[in-house]
Write a protein that holds these residues in place. Structure first.
Motif, PDB file in Angstrom:
ATOM      1  N   LYS A   1       0.736  -1.238   0.034  1.00  0.00           N
ATOM      2  CA  LYS A   1      -0.100   0.114  -0.150  1.00  0.00           C
ATOM      3  C   LYS A   1       0.600   1.361   0.009  1.00  0.00           C
ATOM      4  N   ASN A   2       2.299   1.353   0.162  1.00  0.00           N
ATOM      5  CA  ASN A   2       2.887   2.282   0.256  1.00  0.00           C
ATOM      6  C   ASN A   2       4.492   2.077  -0.674  1.00  0.00           C
ATOM      7  N   GLU A   3       4.834   3.132  -1.013  1.00  0.00           N
ATOM      8  CA  GLU A   3       5.929   3.116  -1.548  1.00  0.00           C
ATOM      9  C   GLU A   3       7.229   2.892  -0.686  1.00  0.00           C
ATOM     10  N   VAL A   4       8.090   1.785  -0.820  1.00  0.00           N
ATOM     11  CA  VAL A   4       8.819   1.615   0.128  1.00  0.00           C
ATOM     12  C   VAL A   4      10.261   1.199  -0.869  1.00  0.00           C
ATOM     13  N   LYS A   5      11.365   2.105  -0.622  1.00  0.00           N
ATOM     14  CA  LYS A   5      12.773   1.684  -1.496  1.00  0.00           C
ATOM     15  C   LYS A   5      13.385   1.075  -0.821  1.00  0.00           C
ATOM     16  N   LYS A   6      13.477   0.875   0.632  1.00  0.00           N
ATOM     17  CA  LYS A   6      14.598   0.074   1.332  1.00  0.00           C
ATOM     18  C   LYS A   6      13.811  -0.460   2.439  1.00  0.00           C
ATOM     19  N   ILE A   7      14.444  -1.038   3.004  1.00  0.00           N
ATOM     20  CA  ILE A   7      14.029  -1.729   4.424  1.00  0.00           C
ATOM     21  C   ILE A   7      15.373  -1.799   5.240  1.00  0.00           C
ATOM     22  N   VAL A   8      15.327  -1.430   6.473  1.00  0.00           N
ATOM     23  CA  VAL A   8      16.457  -1.719   7.537  1.00  0.00           C
ATOM     24  C   VAL A   8      15.929  -2.301   8.623  1.00  0.00           C
ATOM     25  N   PHE A   9      16.798  -3.433   9.027  1.00  0.00           N
ATOM     26  CA  PHE A   9      16.308  -4.457   9.929  1.00  0.00           C
ATOM     27  C   PHE A   9      17.353  -4.101  11.148  1.00  0.00           C
ATOM     28  N   VAL A  10      16.917  -3.813  12.221  1.00  0.00           N
ATOM     29  CA  VAL A  10      17.661  -3.463  13.336  1.00  0.00           C
ATOM     30  C   VAL A  10      17.210  -4.418  14.835  1.00  0.00           C
ATOM     31  N   GLY A  11      18.240  -4.436  15.672  1.00  0.00           N
ATOM     32  CA  GLY A  11      17.821  -5.068  16.735  1.00  0.00           C
ATOM     33  C   GLY A  11      18.516  -6.585  16.930  1.00  0.00           C
ATOM     34  N   SER A  12      18.009  -7.715  17.390  1.00  0.00           N
ATOM     35  CA  SER A  12      18.472  -8.839  17.692  1.00  0.00           C
ATOM     36  C   SER A  12      17.845 -10.143  16.884  1.00  0.00           C
ATOM     37  N   GLY A  13      18.613 -11.156  16.217  1.00  0.00           N
ATOM     38  CA  GLY A  13      17.944 -12.224  16.030  1.00  0.00           C
ATOM     39  C   GLY A  13      17.341 -12.401  14.543  1.00  0.00           C
ATOM     40  N   LEU A  14      17.290 -11.125  13.904  1.00  0.00           N
ATOM     41  CA  LEU A  14      16.709 -11.210  12.548  1.00  0.00           C
ATOM     42  C   LEU A  14      17.522 -11.603  11.317  1.00  0.00           C
TER      43      LEU A  14
ATOM     44  N   LYS B   1      13.370 -15.468   4.719  1.00  0.00           N
ATOM     45  CA  LYS B   1      12.268 -14.979   4.629  1.00  0.00           C
ATOM     46  C   LYS B   1      12.299 -13.658   4.202  1.00  0.00           C
ATOM     47  N   ILE B   2      13.139 -12.822   4.873  1.00  0.00           N
ATOM     48  CA  ILE B   2      13.110 -11.376   4.825  1.00  0.00           C
ATOM     49  C   ILE B   2      13.518 -11.187   3.150  1.00  0.00           C
ATOM     50  N   LYS B   3      14.492 -11.842   2.410  1.00  0.00           N
ATOM     51  CA  LYS B   3      14.839 -12.023   0.989  1.00  0.00           C
ATOM     52  C   LYS B   3      13.592 -11.861   0.188  1.00  0.00           C
ATOM     53  N   SER B   4      12.615 -12.984   0.841  1.00  0.00           N
ATOM     54  CA  SER B   4      11.440 -13.202  -0.148  1.00  0.00           C
ATOM     55  C   SER B   4      10.375 -11.943  -0.131  1.00  0.00           C
ATOM     56  N   LEU B   5      10.907 -10.724   0.708  1.00  0.00           N
ATOM     57  CA  LEU B   5      10.141  -9.756   0.237  1.00  0.00           C
ATOM     58  C   LEU B   5      10.412  -8.967  -1.111  1.00  0.00           C
ATOM     59  N   GLY B   6      11.279  -9.184  -1.673  1.00  0.00           N
ATOM     60  CA  GLY B   6      11.731  -8.591  -2.782  1.00  0.00           C
ATOM     61  C   GLY B   6      12.001  -7.073  -2.797  1.00  0.00           C
ATOM     62  N   ILE B   7      12.464  -6.575  -1.740  1.00  0.00           N
ATOM     63  CA  ILE B   7      12.865  -5.153  -1.494  1.00  0.00           C
ATOM     64  C   ILE B   7      14.283  -5.040  -1.127  1.00  0.00           C
ATOM     65  N   PRO B   8      15.120  -3.883  -1.734  1.00  0.00           N
ATOM     66  CA  PRO B   8      16.405  -3.908  -1.146  1.00  0.00           C
ATOM     67  C   PRO B   8      16.321  -3.670   0.345  1.00  0.00           C
ATOM     68  N   TYR B   9      17.376  -4.304   0.963  1.00  0.00           N
ATOM     69  CA  TYR B   9      17.147  -4.318   2.553  1.00  0.00           C
ATOM     70  C   TYR B   9      18.615  -4.479   2.864  1.00  0.00           C
ATOM     71  N   GLU B  10      18.858  -3.837   4.344  1.00  0.00           N
ATOM     72  CA  GLU B  10      20.280  -4.077   4.944  1.00  0.00           C
ATOM     73  C   GLU B  10      19.851  -4.427   6.557  1.00  0.00           C
ATOM     74  N   TYR B  11      20.878  -4.973   7.059  1.00  0.00           N
ATOM     75  CA  TYR B  11      20.945  -5.144   8.539  1.00  0.00           C
ATOM     76  C   TYR B  11      21.521  -3.935   9.170  1.00  0.00           C
ATOM     77  N   GLY B  12      21.147  -3.686  10.499  1.00  0.00           N
ATOM     78  CA  GLY B  12      21.744  -2.425  11.193  1.00  0.00           C
ATOM     79  C   GLY B  12      23.240  -2.985  11.604  1.00  0.00           C
ATOM     80  N   THR B  13      23.909  -1.763  11.956  1.00  0.00           N
ATOM     81  CA  THR B  13      25.285  -2.184  12.448  1.00  0.00           C
ATOM     82  C   THR B  13      25.243  -2.349  13.906  1.00  0.00           C
ATOM     83  N   ASP B  14      26.447  -2.793  14.304  1.00  0.00           N
ATOM     84  CA  ASP B  14      26.578  -3.128  15.783  1.00  0.00           C
ATOM     85  C   ASP B  14      26.138  -1.881  16.747  1.00  0.00           C
ATOM     86  N   GLU B  15      26.307  -0.995  15.971  1.00  0.00           N
ATOM     87  CA  GLU B  15      25.989   0.321  17.007  1.00  0.00           C
ATOM     88  C   GLU B  15      24.485   0.615  16.977  1.00  0.00           C
TER      89      GLU B  15
END
Length: 244
Positions: free
Chosen positions: A155-168, A174-188
């Motif tokens: 329903k919304n335009e999403v160009k990128k997803i950032v996943f932060v926290g633990s265990g993701l 499963k995240i790759k199956s979303l078909g949208i560019p993504y990255e995981y957060g840094t240690d910080e």
């Protein structure tokens, strides 16, 4: 406004002093079991280094959850006591919102804390000048969380997803199956910073210290056992979601 902020929600202990949006100092410790022993000395150290006392603090802030049951109680009890005794303002900040605050680029930020067995305390935020909570803080099975992300993206335009926290990261397929560019957060970015809690707290609405409660987002095992044994309803003054 001088704000003293605390996070004891996870095994990462964080305490910060803010002057409004400016983080004056932040101290962090990776300590899985001794927040109760280390919190007060960290607060005392920050105050002494800046020639302040608790009376000089205008507002106290704390991560209210989700997170460790015991950890949350330590931080919340501490700031409630300070605010009550000193007649100061106190605010509670979502742990997941504080995590999202650490992402500065424009993206859909999925914040998550591993709750075991493919379950997560998670939420979705847009990282803009004013944060917007687009997937509510909750306790999600990974499949339910992925579906919630898919529904938002549809329903919304999403160009990128950032996943932060633990265990993701272990859910990468499963995240790759979303078909949208993504990255995981840094240690910080993957840990909760009290300085960010302080920034969020500047414009938050203060609450009565007696009404500052943890947001577990999941019933404790003791509460589940008590309910099974007594048949009595769960108490209404906590925030829960359906068990998954």
């Amino acid at each position: 406004m001088k704000i003293l902020s605390v996070s004891t929600a996870t095994n990462h202990l964080s305490v910060a002093l803010n002057d409004g949006q400016q983080v004056i100092v932040e101290k962090n410790e990776q300590d899985e079991r001794n927040h109760s022993e280390h919190l007060d000395p960290l607060i005392d150290e920050i105050l002494k280094d800046n020639n302040l006392t608790l009376k000089d603090i205008d507002r106290f802030a704390v991560a209210i959850g989700p997170g460790s049951y015991t950890g949350l109680r330590i931080g919340i009890t501490t700031v409630k006591m300070f605010a009550s005794i000193l007649s100061k303002e106190v605010v509670g900040i979502s742990t997941l919102q504080a995590l999202a605050k650490g992402v500065k680029e424009e993206a859909l930020v999925i914040t998550g804390l591993d709750a075991r067995n493919n379950n997560y305390f998670a939420a979705g935020y847009l990282s803009r000048d004013v944060q917007q909570n687009v997937i509510p803080d909750g306790h999600y099975n990974i499949d339910v969380l992925i579906k919630a992300i898919q529904e938002y993206v549809a329903k919304n335009e999403v160009k990128k997803i950032v996943f932060v926290g633990s265990g993701l990261k272990k859910q990468d397929e499963k995240i790759k199956s979303l078909g949208i560019p993504y990255e995981y957060g840094t240690d910080e970015q993957n840990v909760i910073h009290a300085g960010l809690i302080g920034q969020l707290a500047e414009n938050a609405i203060p609450v009565d210290p007696d009404k500052l409660l943890p947001r577990y987002l999941r019933r404790t095992q003791a509460e589940v056992d008590w309910h099974k044994k007594t048949g009595k309803p769960f108490e209404p003054d906590s925030h829960y979601v359906e068990e998954v």
